[in-house]
Design an enzyme around this catalytic site. Sequence first.
Site, short mmCIF file in Angstrom:
data_model
loop_
_atom_site.label_atom_id
_atom_site.label_comp_id
_atom_site.label_asym_id
_atom_site.label_seq_id
_atom_site.Cartn_x
_atom_site.Cartn_y
_atom_site.Cartn_z
N ASP A 24 0.84 -1.21 0.00
CA ASP A 24 0.00 0.00 0.00
C ASP A 24 0.87 1.25 0.00
O ASP A 24 0.66 2.16 -0.81
CB ASP A 24 -0.91 0.03 1.24
CG ASP A 24 -2.08 -0.91 1.16
OD1 ASP A 24 -3.03 -0.62 0.43
OD2 ASP A 24 -2.04 -1.94 1.87
N THR A 114 -7.33 -5.35 -0.62
CA THR A 114 -6.20 -5.76 0.24
C THR A 114 -6.26 -7.24 0.59
O THR A 114 -5.23 -7.91 0.63
CB THR A 114 -6.16 -4.90 1.52
OG1 THR A 114 -6.05 -3.52 1.14
CG2 THR A 114 -5.00 -5.27 2.41
#
Length: 141
Positions: A24, A114
Amino acid sequence: LQPIGSSDIQTISKQDASPVTVGDFASQAVALDTIHNTFANSDIYIAEEGSDALRNDEELLEKVWGAVNHVHKGDLNSQHDLLKAIDYGQGIDEEDQSAVTKRRVWTLDPIDGTKGFLRGREFGGQYCIALALIEDGEPVV
C-alpha cells in the site's frame, strides 16, 4: 509489489482495524510521485495512507523503501522523498501550502482489494490500483 505467498506480506492495522501493507505504502508513493512530477503542483491528491506509521517504525520504512527501489527508478531518491510522496495523498505538498481550491483532484486507493493482495500470487490473490482524476467535479479518468 505483490509477493508470491501471503506469509511474505507484512501488515499493520489502521485505526479502523483494516490492514495496510508495505505494498500500500509503496504503491501510493510510486503513483503519487509519478503524477506529481508529471503535473507539477497544479493538482490536489487524495489517497488512503499517510506517512505517520512509517515515521514511527524504522523497520517498516526500510521495507517500504526496499519495495519502492525494487520496482521504481524515478525521482524517489531518499526516504524523505518517499515520505513526502506518500503525504501528497493527504493534501500535503511541502512546496505548495496554499489553500487555493484546485479544480483537478486525483484520488487513489493504492491497493483496492487488500484481502486479495494478502492472498499473494500463489493463491490467486486479485487486487487493483484504483486511480481517478476529477476535474471541476466530473470524473475524467
